[in-house]
Scaffold this motif. Structure first.
Motif, PDB file in Angstrom:
ATOM      1  N   GLU A 284       0.830  -1.197   0.000  1.00  0.00           N
ATOM      2  CA  GLU A 284       0.000   0.000   0.000  1.00  0.00           C
ATOM      3  C   GLU A 284       0.870   1.254   0.000  1.00  0.00           C
ATOM      4  O   GLU A 284       1.876   1.314   0.721  1.00  0.00           O
ATOM      5  CB  GLU A 284      -0.917   0.026   1.220  1.00  0.00           C
ATOM      6  N   PRO A 285       0.498   2.274  -0.788  1.00  0.00           N
ATOM      7  CA  PRO A 285       1.302   3.501  -0.802  1.00  0.00           C
ATOM      8  C   PRO A 285       1.181   4.277   0.511  1.00  0.00           C
ATOM      9  O   PRO A 285       0.134   4.255   1.161  1.00  0.00           O
ATOM     10  CB  PRO A 285       0.706   4.296  -1.963  1.00  0.00           C
TER      11      PRO A 285
ATOM     12  N   LEU B 284       5.267   8.497   9.377  1.00  0.00           N
ATOM     13  CA  LEU B 284       4.729   7.760   8.235  1.00  0.00           C
ATOM     14  C   LEU B 284       3.264   8.132   8.111  1.00  0.00           C
ATOM     15  O   LEU B 284       2.490   7.984   9.065  1.00  0.00           O
ATOM     16  CB  LEU B 284       4.872   6.255   8.437  1.00  0.00           C
ATOM     17  N   LEU B 285       2.880   8.627   6.933  1.00  0.00           N
ATOM     18  CA  LEU B 285       1.542   9.170   6.714  1.00  0.00           C
ATOM     19  C   LEU B 285       0.783   8.401   5.649  1.00  0.00           C
ATOM     20  O   LEU B 285       1.376   7.850   4.709  1.00  0.00           O
ATOM     21  CB  LEU B 285       1.643  10.640   6.267  1.00  0.00           C
ATOM     22  N   GLU B 286      -0.518   8.403   5.799  1.00  0.00           N
ATOM     23  CA  GLU B 286      -1.401   7.933   4.745  1.00  0.00           C
ATOM     24  C   GLU B 286      -1.114   8.698   3.452  1.00  0.00           C
ATOM     25  O   GLU B 286      -0.915   9.915   3.468  1.00  0.00           O
ATOM     26  CB  GLU B 286      -2.846   8.192   5.176  1.00  0.00           C
ATOM     27  N   HIS B 287      -1.105   7.984   2.348  1.00  0.00           N
ATOM     28  CA  HIS B 287      -0.980   8.646   1.049  1.00  0.00           C
ATOM     29  C   HIS B 287      -2.374   9.040   0.563  1.00  0.00           C
ATOM     30  O   HIS B 287      -3.245   8.181   0.402  1.00  0.00           O
ATOM     31  CB  HIS B 287      -0.325   7.716   0.029  1.00  0.00           C
ATOM     32  N   VAL B 288      -2.587  10.314   0.376  1.00  0.00           N
ATOM     33  CA  VAL B 288      -3.872  10.831  -0.090  1.00  0.00           C
ATOM     34  C   VAL B 288      -3.744  11.187  -1.559  1.00  0.00           C
ATOM     35  O   VAL B 288      -2.923  12.034  -1.934  1.00  0.00           O
ATOM     36  CB  VAL B 288      -4.308  12.073   0.719  1.00  0.00           C
ATOM     37  N   ARG B 289      -4.545  10.539  -2.386  1.00  0.00           N
ATOM     38  CA  ARG B 289      -4.521  10.837  -3.822  1.00  0.00           C
ATOM     39  C   ARG B 289      -5.386  12.066  -4.082  1.00  0.00           C
ATOM     40  O   ARG B 289      -6.531  12.145  -3.619  1.00  0.00           O
ATOM     41  CB  ARG B 289      -5.056   9.652  -4.621  1.00  0.00           C
TER      42      ARG B 289
ATOM     43  N   GLY C  76      -2.950  27.304   9.697  1.00  0.00           N
ATOM     44  CA  GLY C  76      -1.895  28.296   9.787  1.00  0.00           C
ATOM     45  C   GLY C  76      -1.109  28.545   8.518  1.00  0.00           C
ATOM     46  O   GLY C  76      -0.443  29.574   8.403  1.00  0.00           O
ATOM     47  N   ASP C  77      -1.172  27.612   7.553  1.00  0.00           N
ATOM     48  CA  ASP C  77      -0.393  27.764   6.315  1.00  0.00           C
ATOM     49  C   ASP C  77      -1.189  27.159   5.163  1.00  0.00           C
ATOM     50  O   ASP C  77      -0.675  26.386   4.361  1.00  0.00           O
ATOM     51  CB  ASP C  77       0.958  27.062   6.473  1.00  0.00           C
ATOM     52  N   LEU C  78      -2.462  27.583   5.056  1.00  0.00           N
ATOM     53  CA  LEU C  78      -3.392  26.906   4.161  1.00  0.00           C
ATOM     54  C   LEU C  78      -3.396  27.565   2.782  1.00  0.00           C
ATOM     55  O   LEU C  78      -4.309  28.294   2.423  1.00  0.00           O
ATOM     56  CB  LEU C  78      -4.801  26.888   4.774  1.00  0.00           C
ATOM     57  N   HIS C  79      -2.347  27.280   2.014  1.00  0.00           N
ATOM     58  CA  HIS C  79      -2.288  27.699   0.611  1.00  0.00           C
ATOM     59  C   HIS C  79      -2.527  26.477  -0.265  1.00  0.00           C
ATOM     60  O   HIS C  79      -2.603  25.338   0.219  1.00  0.00           O
ATOM     61  CB  HIS C  79      -0.951  28.371   0.288  1.00  0.00           C
ATOM     62  N   VAL C  80      -2.648  26.701  -1.567  1.00  0.00           N
ATOM     63  CA  VAL C  80      -3.091  25.618  -2.455  1.00  0.00           C
ATOM     64  C   VAL C  80      -2.103  24.459  -2.509  1.00  0.00           C
ATOM     65  O   VAL C  80      -2.500  23.312  -2.735  1.00  0.00           O
ATOM     66  CB  VAL C  80      -3.390  26.167  -3.866  1.00  0.00           C
ATOM     67  N   ASP C  81      -0.818  24.706  -2.268  1.00  0.00           N
ATOM     68  CA  ASP C  81       0.147  23.611  -2.295  1.00  0.00           C
ATOM     69  C   ASP C  81      -0.005  22.698  -1.083  1.00  0.00           C
ATOM     70  O   ASP C  81       0.550  21.589  -1.065  1.00  0.00           O
ATOM     71  CB  ASP C  81       1.574  24.156  -2.351  1.00  0.00           C
ATOM     72  N   ASN C  82      -0.717  23.162  -0.059  1.00  0.00           N
ATOM     73  CA  ASN C  82      -0.972  22.350   1.128  1.00  0.00           C
ATOM     74  C   ASN C  82      -2.414  21.850   1.170  1.00  0.00           C
ATOM     75  O   ASN C  82      -2.924  21.514   2.240  1.00  0.00           O
ATOM     76  CB  ASN C  82      -0.683  23.151   2.405  1.00  0.00           C
ATOM     77  N   LEU C  83      -3.052  21.793   0.010  1.00  0.00           N
ATOM     78  CA  LEU C  83      -4.442  21.374  -0.060  1.00  0.00           C
ATOM     79  C   LEU C  83      -4.619  20.433  -1.239  1.00  0.00           C
ATOM     80  O   LEU C  83      -4.124  20.700  -2.330  1.00  0.00           O
ATOM     81  CB  LEU C  83      -5.345  22.601  -0.207  1.00  0.00           C
ATOM     82  N   LEU C  84      -5.315  19.323  -1.003  1.00  0.00           N
ATOM     83  CA  LEU C  84      -5.587  18.355  -2.061  1.00  0.00           C
ATOM     84  C   LEU C  84      -7.083  18.198  -2.249  1.00  0.00           C
ATOM     85  O   LEU C  84      -7.829  18.049  -1.270  1.00  0.00           O
ATOM     86  CB  LEU C  84      -4.996  16.985  -1.705  1.00  0.00           C
ATOM     87  N   ASP C  85      -7.519  18.214  -3.506  1.00  0.00           N
ATOM     88  CA  ASP C  85      -8.875  17.804  -3.831  1.00  0.00           C
ATOM     89  C   ASP C  85      -8.846  16.283  -3.940  1.00  0.00           C
ATOM     90  O   ASP C  85      -8.324  15.725  -4.909  1.00  0.00           O
ATOM     91  CB  ASP C  85      -9.317  18.440  -5.146  1.00  0.00           C
ATOM     92  N   ALA C  86      -9.393  15.619  -2.912  1.00  0.00           N
ATOM     93  CA  ALA C  86      -9.303  14.163  -2.830  1.00  0.00           C
ATOM     94  C   ALA C  86     -10.559  13.470  -3.333  1.00  0.00           C
ATOM     95  O   ALA C  86     -10.936  12.398  -2.849  1.00  0.00           O
ATOM     96  CB  ALA C  86      -9.000  13.746  -1.400  1.00  0.00           C
ATOM     97  N   GLY C  87     -11.245  14.068  -4.293  1.00  0.00           N
ATOM     98  CA  GLY C  87     -12.403  13.435  -4.908  1.00  0.00           C
ATOM     99  C   GLY C  87     -13.561  13.291  -3.937  1.00  0.00           C
ATOM    100  O   GLY C  87     -13.903  14.252  -3.232  1.00  0.00           O
ATOM    101  N   PRO C  88     -14.158  12.096  -3.848  1.00  0.00           N
ATOM    102  CA  PRO C  88     -15.319  11.914  -2.967  1.00  0.00           C
ATOM    103  C   PRO C  88     -15.032  12.239  -1.501  1.00  0.00           C
ATOM    104  O   PRO C  88     -15.945  12.601  -0.756  1.00  0.00           O
ATOM    105  CB  PRO C  88     -15.660  10.427  -3.140  1.00  0.00           C
ATOM    106  N   ARG C  89     -13.795  12.104  -1.088  1.00  0.00           N
ATOM    107  CA  ARG C  89     -13.430  12.424   0.297  1.00  0.00           C
ATOM    108  C   ARG C  89     -13.506  13.920   0.570  1.00  0.00           C
ATOM    109  O   ARG C  89     -13.662  14.349   1.702  1.00  0.00           O
ATOM    110  CB  ARG C  89     -12.021  11.897   0.586  1.00  0.00           C
ATOM    111  N   GLY C  90     -13.378  14.717  -0.481  1.00  0.00           N
ATOM    112  CA  GLY C  90     -13.375  16.166  -0.317  1.00  0.00           C
ATOM    113  C   GLY C  90     -11.977  16.704  -0.093  1.00  0.00           C
ATOM    114  O   GLY C  90     -10.992  15.957  -0.142  1.00  0.00           O
ATOM    115  N   PRO C  91     -11.847  17.996   0.176  1.00  0.00           N
ATOM    116  CA  PRO C  91     -10.525  18.583   0.369  1.00  0.00           C
ATOM    117  C   PRO C  91      -9.829  18.042   1.619  1.00  0.00           C
ATOM    118  O   PRO C  91     -10.454  17.836   2.655  1.00  0.00           O
ATOM    119  CB  PRO C  91     -10.820  20.086   0.521  1.00  0.00           C
ATOM    120  N   VAL C  92      -8.527  17.834   1.485  1.00  0.00           N
ATOM    121  CA  VAL C  92      -7.663  17.373   2.576  1.00  0.00           C
ATOM    122  C   VAL C  92      -6.471  18.318   2.645  1.00  0.00           C
ATOM    123  O   VAL C  92      -5.945  18.741   1.605  1.00  0.00           O
ATOM    124  CB  VAL C  92      -7.187  15.924   2.320  1.00  0.00           C
TER     125      VAL C  92
END
Length: 273
Positions: free
Chosen positions: A57-58, A100-105, A182-198
């Motif tokens: 698993e990734p 070690l972190l979950e990989h969020v696509r 505290g540092d919420l710019h677009v490079d620190n935000l993922l559109d994770a599909g059905p899960r929503g933004p992460v």
């Protein structure tokens, strides 16, 4: 830029012994956590981040020479975990500065106002006692990062002085605080599909929620319209959000200039009534 150079720019020459020992550290972590190491992500100044797999698993392995920084990120990610809006912490070794972190696509894109408002709602409601988690307040955080920005192109020293003065005033008149990303710019935000933004890589601090929405407001050309749209689908105060966005527009403009992007609309917004 290679890993050693990135770390040297952030931590100075003294970090080079850490980077020299990094392969051995990664080998120890791989053995301890049963990882197969993959490619290094090409960015990040405070840590080295790699793609890895565990049991097929990734996952994502992050290692920093700053043990305090690494431990704080683990604590904050675990605090935000009930929101479902951050990667899960799968393992941590504070002595190695490793997590070690979950990989969020997902992709680095801003969501629509309703989805972003829901992200902030979930994130800010996740911690019942934010003062017990935050290691800094918003005044301390703005006081830390604002001096890093220097006059660049059309962004003058006067723009940046005004930004600092406005932020200082806003800090003294804040509403009820939450635990901010505290540092919420677009490079620190993922559109994770059905899960929503992460969100990734928090620099958590104690402050009013409008601060976390500043980069969202400044990401589009019609900033007042973005304030209104977000306030309409959230509990954020439009006046406070507008004031924070205007205060920080010159700072964001410096970052845009470094990327070769236009900043005229940002500076007009900063200096407008």
């Amino acid at each position: 830029m290679d890993v050693a150079e990135r770390m040297r720019k952030r931590f100075g020459e003294g970090v080079l012994s850490w980077t020299a020992a990094l392969p051995a550290r990664l080998a120890r972590l791989a053995a301890a956590w049963d990882l197969t190491l993959g490619d290094v992500f090409p960015d990040g100044a405070s840590a080295v981040t790699l793609r890895v797999t565990r049991a097929g698993e990734p996952a994502v392995l992050k290692v920093s020479p700053d043990l305090v920084f690494a431990a704080e990120q683990v604590e904050v990610l675990r605090a935000f975990a009930p929101s479902g809006r951050v990667p899960a912490v799968l393992a941590a070794d504070p002595d190695e500065g490793a997590v070690l972190l979950e990989h969020v696509r997902g992709t680095n894109t801003w969501p629509e106002p309703a989805a972003f408002g829901a992200l902030l709602r979930d994130l800010h409601a996740a911690v019942a006692d934010p003062a017990a988690i935050a290691r800094r307040d918003l005044g301390g955080w703005t006081g830390e990062f604002l001096p890093r920005f220097t006059p660049t192109g059309p962004v003058t020293a006067a723009h940046l002085v005004t930004a600092r003065d406005r932020c200082a005033e806003l800090v003294t008149t804040q509403g009820a605080p939450v635990l901010l990303h505290g540092d919420l710019h677009v490079d620190n935000l993922l559109d994770a599909g059905p899960r929503g933004p992460v969100v990734l890589d928090p620099k958590a601090c104690l402050g009013e929620p409008e601060f976390d929405a500043v980069d969202f407001v400044l990401a589009g050309p019609d900033h007042p319209a973005r304030v209104a749209a977000l306030a309409a689908v959230s509990s954020l105060d439009a006046g406070r959000l507008d004031a924070w966005a205007r205060a920080l527009a010159p700072v964001v403009a410096v970052g845009q200039l470094r990327r070769g992007l236009p900043v005229g609309a940002l500076l007009e917004y900063a200096t407008g009534a």
